[in-house]
Design a protein around this motif. Sequence first.
Motif, PDB file in Angstrom:
ATOM      1  N   PRO A   1       3.466   5.769 -12.058  1.00  0.00           N
ATOM      2  CA  PRO A   1       3.935   4.248 -11.200  1.00  0.00           C
ATOM      3  C   PRO A   1       3.195   3.180 -11.783  1.00  0.00           C
ATOM      4  CG  PRO A   1       3.525   6.328  -9.604  1.00  0.00           C
ATOM      5  CD  PRO A   1       2.977   6.679 -11.097  1.00  0.00           C
ATOM      6  N   GLY A   2       3.738   2.266 -12.030  1.00  0.00           N
ATOM      7  CA  GLY A   2       3.199   0.896 -12.314  1.00  0.00           C
ATOM      8  C   GLY A   2       3.265   0.699 -13.833  1.00  0.00           C
TER       9      GLY A   2
ATOM     10  N   ALA B   1       8.187  -4.811  -5.144  1.00  0.00           N
ATOM     11  CA  ALA B   1       7.616  -3.408  -5.070  1.00  0.00           C
ATOM     12  C   ALA B   1       6.547  -3.611  -6.108  1.00  0.00           C
ATOM     13  CB  ALA B   1       8.419  -2.358  -4.994  1.00  0.00           C
ATOM     14  N   SER B   2       6.875  -4.096  -7.229  1.00  0.00           N
ATOM     15  CA  SER B   2       6.273  -3.909  -8.639  1.00  0.00           C
ATOM     16  C   SER B   2       5.084  -4.741  -8.454  1.00  0.00           C
ATOM     17  CB  SER B   2       7.222  -4.407  -9.661  1.00  0.00           C
ATOM     18  OG  SER B   2       7.310  -5.853  -9.536  1.00  0.00           O
ATOM     19  N   LEU B   3       4.883  -5.912  -7.627  1.00  0.00           N
ATOM     20  CA  LEU B   3       3.756  -6.691  -7.305  1.00  0.00           C
ATOM     21  C   LEU B   3       2.882  -5.955  -6.433  1.00  0.00           C
ATOM     22  CD1 LEU B   3       5.415 -10.280  -6.630  1.00  0.00           C
ATOM     23  CD2 LEU B   3       4.030  -9.561  -8.518  1.00  0.00           C
ATOM     24  N   VAL B   4       3.191  -5.210  -5.619  1.00  0.00           N
ATOM     25  CA  VAL B   4       2.590  -4.469  -4.655  1.00  0.00           C
ATOM     26  C   VAL B   4       1.733  -3.267  -5.653  1.00  0.00           C
ATOM     27  CG1 VAL B   4       2.505  -2.896  -2.824  1.00  0.00           C
ATOM     28  CG2 VAL B   4       3.946  -4.902  -2.709  1.00  0.00           C
ATOM     29  N   GLN B   5       2.785  -2.717  -6.574  1.00  0.00           N
ATOM     30  CA  GLN B   5       2.167  -1.417  -7.150  1.00  0.00           C
ATOM     31  C   GLN B   5       0.972  -1.905  -8.179  1.00  0.00           C
ATOM     32  OE1 GLN B   5       3.508   1.857  -7.618  1.00  0.00           O
ATOM     33  NE2 GLN B   5       1.361   2.155  -8.074  1.00  0.00           N
ATOM     34  N   ALA B   6       1.042  -3.204  -8.621  1.00  0.00           N
ATOM     35  CA  ALA B   6       0.060  -3.766  -9.385  1.00  0.00           C
ATOM     36  C   ALA B   6      -1.116  -4.299  -9.092  1.00  0.00           C
ATOM     37  CB  ALA B   6       0.797  -5.056 -10.692  1.00  0.00           C
ATOM     38  N   GLU B   7      -1.013  -4.809  -7.690  1.00  0.00           N
ATOM     39  CA  GLU B   7      -2.332  -5.333  -7.085  1.00  0.00           C
ATOM     40  C   GLU B   7      -2.927  -4.365  -6.023  1.00  0.00           C
ATOM     41  OE1 GLU B   7      -3.454  -8.300  -7.217  1.00  0.00           O
ATOM     42  OE2 GLU B   7      -1.947  -9.359  -8.686  1.00  0.00           O
TER      43      GLU B   7
ATOM     44  N   LYS C   1      -3.986  -0.322  -4.996  1.00  0.00           N
ATOM     45  CA  LYS C   1      -4.273   0.907  -5.424  1.00  0.00           C
ATOM     46  C   LYS C   1      -4.019   2.289  -4.531  1.00  0.00           C
ATOM     47  CE  LYS C   1      -8.374   3.002  -7.798  1.00  0.00           C
ATOM     48  NZ  LYS C   1      -9.946   2.955  -8.325  1.00  0.00           N
ATOM     49  N   PHE C   2      -4.229   2.040  -3.204  1.00  0.00           N
ATOM     50  CA  PHE C   2      -3.907   3.205  -2.462  1.00  0.00           C
ATOM     51  C   PHE C   2      -2.827   2.675  -1.272  1.00  0.00           C
ATOM     52  CE2 PHE C   2      -8.440   3.169  -3.683  1.00  0.00           C
ATOM     53  CZ  PHE C   2      -8.529   4.545  -4.143  1.00  0.00           C
ATOM     54  N   LYS C   3      -2.272   3.731  -0.864  1.00  0.00           N
ATOM     55  CA  LYS C   3      -1.245   3.425   0.017  1.00  0.00           C
ATOM     56  C   LYS C   3      -1.515   2.506   1.096  1.00  0.00           C
ATOM     57  CE  LYS C   3       3.101   4.249   1.654  1.00  0.00           C
ATOM     58  NZ  LYS C   3       3.092   3.106   2.863  1.00  0.00           N
ATOM     59  N   HIS C   4      -2.563   2.504   1.697  1.00  0.00           N
ATOM     60  CA  HIS C   4      -3.023   1.848   2.916  1.00  0.00           C
ATOM     61  C   HIS C   4      -3.252   0.580   2.341  1.00  0.00           C
ATOM     62  CE1 HIS C   4      -7.035   3.442   1.186  1.00  0.00           C
ATOM     63  NE2 HIS C   4      -7.197   2.258   1.559  1.00  0.00           N
ATOM     64  N   ASP C   5      -3.404   0.197   1.342  1.00  0.00           N
ATOM     65  CA  ASP C   5      -3.502  -1.278   0.542  1.00  0.00           C
ATOM     66  C   ASP C   5      -2.224  -1.760   0.345  1.00  0.00           C
ATOM     67  OD1 ASP C   5      -6.509  -0.969   0.740  1.00  0.00           O
ATOM     68  OD2 ASP C   5      -6.703  -0.328  -1.381  1.00  0.00           O
ATOM     69  N   PHE C   6      -1.316  -0.839  -0.079  1.00  0.00           N
ATOM     70  CA  PHE C   6       0.144  -1.342  -0.361  1.00  0.00           C
ATOM     71  C   PHE C   6       0.671  -2.022   0.637  1.00  0.00           C
ATOM     72  CE2 PHE C   6       0.704   2.257  -3.764  1.00  0.00           C
ATOM     73  CZ  PHE C   6      -0.171   1.474  -4.798  1.00  0.00           C
ATOM     74  N   ASP C   7       0.633  -1.555   2.025  1.00  0.00           N
ATOM     75  CA  ASP C   7       1.278  -1.845   3.075  1.00  0.00           C
ATOM     76  C   ASP C   7       0.707  -3.508   3.363  1.00  0.00           C
ATOM     77  OD1 ASP C   7       2.533   0.325   3.313  1.00  0.00           O
ATOM     78  OD2 ASP C   7       1.173   1.245   4.993  1.00  0.00           O
TER      79      ASP C   7
ATOM     80  N   GLY D   1       6.326   2.945  -8.266  1.00  0.00           N
ATOM     81  CA  GLY D   1       6.534   4.166  -7.665  1.00  0.00           C
ATOM     82  C   GLY D   1       7.289   4.155  -6.166  1.00  0.00           C
ATOM     83  N   ASP D   2       7.364   5.450  -5.524  1.00  0.00           N
ATOM     84  CA  ASP D   2       8.017   5.549  -4.298  1.00  0.00           C
ATOM     85  C   ASP D   2       7.028   4.911  -3.347  1.00  0.00           C
ATOM     86  OD1 ASP D   2       9.986   6.766  -5.686  1.00  0.00           O
ATOM     87  OD2 ASP D   2       9.340   8.933  -5.175  1.00  0.00           O
ATOM     88  N   ALA D   3       5.993   5.200  -3.400  1.00  0.00           N
ATOM     89  CA  ALA D   3       4.741   4.868  -2.320  1.00  0.00           C
ATOM     90  C   ALA D   3       4.977   2.968  -2.307  1.00  0.00           C
ATOM     91  CB  ALA D   3       3.307   5.011  -2.620  1.00  0.00           C
ATOM     92  N   ALA D   4       4.728   2.322  -3.499  1.00  0.00           N
ATOM     93  CA  ALA D   4       5.183   0.886  -3.320  1.00  0.00           C
ATOM     94  C   ALA D   4       6.438   0.405  -2.999  1.00  0.00           C
ATOM     95  CB  ALA D   4       4.736   0.465  -4.925  1.00  0.00           C
ATOM     96  N   MET D   5       7.337   1.146  -3.091  1.00  0.00           N
ATOM     97  CA  MET D   5       8.695   0.829  -2.699  1.00  0.00           C
ATOM     98  C   MET D   5       8.854   0.879  -1.370  1.00  0.00           C
ATOM     99  SD  MET D   5      11.067  -0.282  -4.899  1.00  0.00           S
ATOM    100  CE  MET D   5      12.267   0.019  -3.792  1.00  0.00           C
ATOM    101  N   ASP D   6       8.087   1.835  -0.674  1.00  0.00           N
ATOM    102  CA  ASP D   6       8.041   2.268   0.469  1.00  0.00           C
ATOM    103  C   ASP D   6       7.352   1.133   1.472  1.00  0.00           C
ATOM    104  OD1 ASP D   6       8.747   3.950   3.130  1.00  0.00           O
ATOM    105  OD2 ASP D   6       6.343   3.637   3.391  1.00  0.00           O
ATOM    106  N   SER D   7       6.221   0.640   0.727  1.00  0.00           N
ATOM    107  CA  SER D   7       5.360  -0.573   1.286  1.00  0.00           C
ATOM    108  C   SER D   7       6.118  -1.994   1.389  1.00  0.00           C
ATOM    109  CB  SER D   7       4.399  -0.440   0.515  1.00  0.00           C
ATOM    110  OG  SER D   7       3.395   0.602   0.850  1.00  0.00           O
ATOM    111  N   ALA D   8       7.022  -1.922   0.172  1.00  0.00           N
ATOM    112  CA  ALA D   8       7.660  -3.347   0.015  1.00  0.00           C
ATOM    113  C   ALA D   8       8.799  -3.315   1.077  1.00  0.00           C
ATOM    114  CB  ALA D   8       8.276  -3.404  -1.269  1.00  0.00           C
TER     115      ALA D   8
END
Length: 577
Positions: free
Chosen positions: A342-343, A449-455, A457-463, A531-538
């Motif tokens: 992912p990313g 989602a791509s910005l969230v994935q790049a900035e 590192k972990f799922k709790h940060d993605f949100d 990845g799937d986690a970043a898409m979910d957070s977006a």
Amino acid sequence: MTEYGRGPGSEPWHPEDPLYGDSGWGGQQPSGGTSTYGGQGQYHPQQPHQHQQPHQAQYGGEWGTGQQQGYGQQQYDGGAAYDYNSNPGQGYDGNPGQGYNGGSDQGHNNGGWDTGGQGQVPYGGDPMDPYGSQQAGYGPEGHDYYSTPDAYAPPEPPGRRRPAPAEPESEADWDPGPDRGEHAFFADGEDDDADDDDEQGRRGGRGERRGGRGGKKPKKRRSGCACLVVTLVFAGGLGGVGYFGYQFYQDRFGTAPDFAGEGSGTAVVDIPKDSGGYAIGQKLKDAGVVKSVDAFVSAQGKHPDGQSIQAGVYTLKKQMSAKSAVELMLNPKSRSNLVVPPGTRNVTVYKQIDQRLELKKGTTKNIARKEWKSLGLPEWATSNMNGDVKDPLEGFLHPSSYPVAKGKKPEDVLKDMVAQATAKYDELDVKSQAKRLNLDNPLQVVTVASLVQAEGKFKHDFDKVATVVYNRLKPGNTETYGLLDFDSTVNYLRGESKLATGTVDELRKLNDPYNTYKIKGLPPGPIGNPGDAAMDSALHPAKGNWYYFVSVSEDKTLFAETNEEQNRNREKYLKGQ
């Protein structure tokens, strides 16, 4: 009437009468003056021979005198004419006139009829008999019944009788044809001709059919070829039943064929996505890795992790035991798949494809730039791309594991990746989600989602990072005034991945559509493959008023709502350097 063929009329005795011909026979003489028995009475061993009267007695006369009363005038209840017990004229119990139990004139139980004084036994007239009024003799006025075409031939005395004609040829060896019960399959090729001959024979006369044996057709014989065919059919059927029975036994109870040992050599096997045990086993068998599919399926079922074998390219050995093959496929070292984390940016994926396919550097990148419209991008993506997009395939090479081995074409690999990404986005329904998130189009959902994935590192940060993005995009944003200020976008346009991108003043001077320090809003397109986690957070950002964040360590990111709070967090980051 006797029991042997004489009726009330004047017909002659039938030749089949058991008493016929006992005293000799002189032939038929139908003249009125001669007895029907050649002028002589029948011979009886117990009685003296008597001559027949010149003329036959007529009906209505008496026994022995020519005046025998006819049956029509008989009296059965004690009359004088016929007293069955004692009348001297006719008695059934020993009367000498006529007795059935030993009388001298005529005895039925002593060898035959004695005509005595009459030619034939006359009968009285019967009202119900249509022949009762006819004459019984063979005088000139009598009718010759032997002269009719349908009558029996005149009998001959025993001395002049000819032997009976020979019996027709026995049909013990007669072979029935199709018209008499035999199936045409067993007949030889002469059946049709035989039928024609039979038809001609039926049209011919009786004499032709009774001709000599010289013209008789040879009898039919069963066809040996037909019998051989039937035998082969039955043998083949039994063989088929035996073969399938053996296969059934082997499938249910037999041991599947298998190699022994860990094998030798090298075999590269590409296992497609969603392949089950039998599909994997067939691939391995075709590549010469295992000896049978059943052996692999059995070994996979016995292994506790056997069902976790994934799609991809595996480097295995040839002629391995099924158990060894399962164990090697579960070892990550055997997998030679191209894994897209992912990313990952597209430029990195292109290089990996070139290496896997042993192609010249830059081959896949050139194909992606020239043929991107034919690689399967969805319409909602291509319709929202402008000329500022650096790579139309960015964000659509879905992070996953792909079987990429020598011999495949680069465009085929790219199509597989785009297809998986499109299927994932359609599953998430990015079209309707874009409206809910106040974004202009579905492509911007992938960009966020791509910005969230790049900035992050972990799922709790993605949100929380997703929340920062949406807060900075708000029109009333007084903290950043619509600017994202993300280093990730600067690194993307530069083709780098650095933490120190430069001072804010220096970055604001950088003229590029992807520079979020100078251009408000989102970049023209995704900057990587989320990845799937970043898409979910977006799609499901955290609730909060954060506008800033900074990573102070590898596993810790601090978020702030105001610029003053962000400056304090930056000081913590600088201390940690």
